[in-house]
Scaffold this motif. Structure first.
Motif, PDB file in Angstrom:
ATOM      1  N   THR A   1       0.847  -1.185   0.000  1.00  0.00           N
ATOM      2  CA  THR A   1       0.000   0.000   0.000  1.00  0.00           C
ATOM      3  C   THR A   1       0.889   1.244   0.000  1.00  0.00           C
ATOM      4  N   ASP A   2       0.284   2.382  -0.365  1.00  0.00           N
ATOM      5  CA  ASP A   2       1.041   3.640  -0.329  1.00  0.00           C
ATOM      6  C   ASP A   2       1.566   3.920   1.076  1.00  0.00           C
TER       7      ASP A   2
ATOM      8  N   HIS B   1      -8.317  -0.911   4.861  1.00  0.00           N
ATOM      9  CA  HIS B   1      -7.195   0.007   5.025  1.00  0.00           C
ATOM     10  C   HIS B   1      -6.873   0.212   6.510  1.00  0.00           C
TER      11      HIS B   1
END
Length: 216
Positions: free
Chosen positions: A80-81, A109
């Motif tokens: 993930t970022d 998330h």
């Protein structure tokens, strides 16, 4: 003391007042839409990470104009970022990393961001990571004895097992004390406790605990 602040793109209404965290030695890092949130608050991140699929073309243009170190990735990637940003931050060996904008919105998330807190424990570094929003501060602890001080605005303290078992948990100075107890994944025994004095301690011999300090 180096502190790195990472702002992700979670809902703005869950963000704390970021001006309280502006410090001379702090390094700000933006993640995806969080980069635009920082710029909107007149905070220019030293570096930014993301595929930027959650910003408009106009917002991306602002980001590209303001941020010198911009790490752009395709959406189809293994991390993930937030994980990319956190990995970079850990390599800088700061004393603390504060994660903002990492709660609310998508549940997957949120769970992923909570699990990212385990990185320093796995790497056996001394860097502490705190996940912070308007209502909560969360962090992980491994075995040992740890001290907590009373916080007027976050009086509730919960201990959630993040491993299958946590052994020998002892709570001293709490409204609901414990002595050498075993709790398993899924237990709610240690939810919503409170300190009865200015300081309290918690200790355990095996496992990993997620510590959450909250207010309603």
């Amino acid at each position: 003391m180096m502190i790195i602040h990472i702002l992700a793109g979670g809902p703005e209404d869950l963000l704390p007042d970021l001006t309280e965290y502006i410090e001379e030695d702090a390094i700000w890092v933006g993640v995806d839409r969080g980069v635009f949130h920082l710029i909107s608050r007149n905070i220019t991140p030293a570096i930014a990470f993301g595929d930027f699929d959650s910003v408009t073309k106009a917002e991306l243009a602002v980001i590209e104009d303001k941020v010198i170190k911009l790490k752009k990735f395709i959406p189809e990637k293994d991390e993930t970022d937030m994980e990319l940003a956190l990995n970079w931050a850990l390599k800088q060996q700061p004393e603390k990393i504060l994660l903002f904008g990492a709660t609310g919105g998508r549940l997957d998330h949120l769970l992923a961001n909570v699990q990212l807190l385990i990185h320093p424990l796995n790497a056996k570094t001394e860097t502490e990571i705190f996940l912070i929003d308007r209502y909560n501060i969360a962090f992980l602890k491994g075995p040992g004895t740890h001290t907590l001080r009373k916080m007027k605005d976050k009086k509730y303290i919960s201990f959630v097992p993040l491993t299958l078992d946590v052994f020998g948990i002892t709570l001293d100075g709490f409204k609901y004390p414990l002595k050498n107890r075993h709790i398993s994944l899924g237990s709610t025994l240690c939810i919503s406790n409170e300190l009865i004095s200015d300081y309290g301690t918690f200790s355990f011999s095996e496992g990993i605990l997620l510590v959450i300090r909250s207010h309603d």
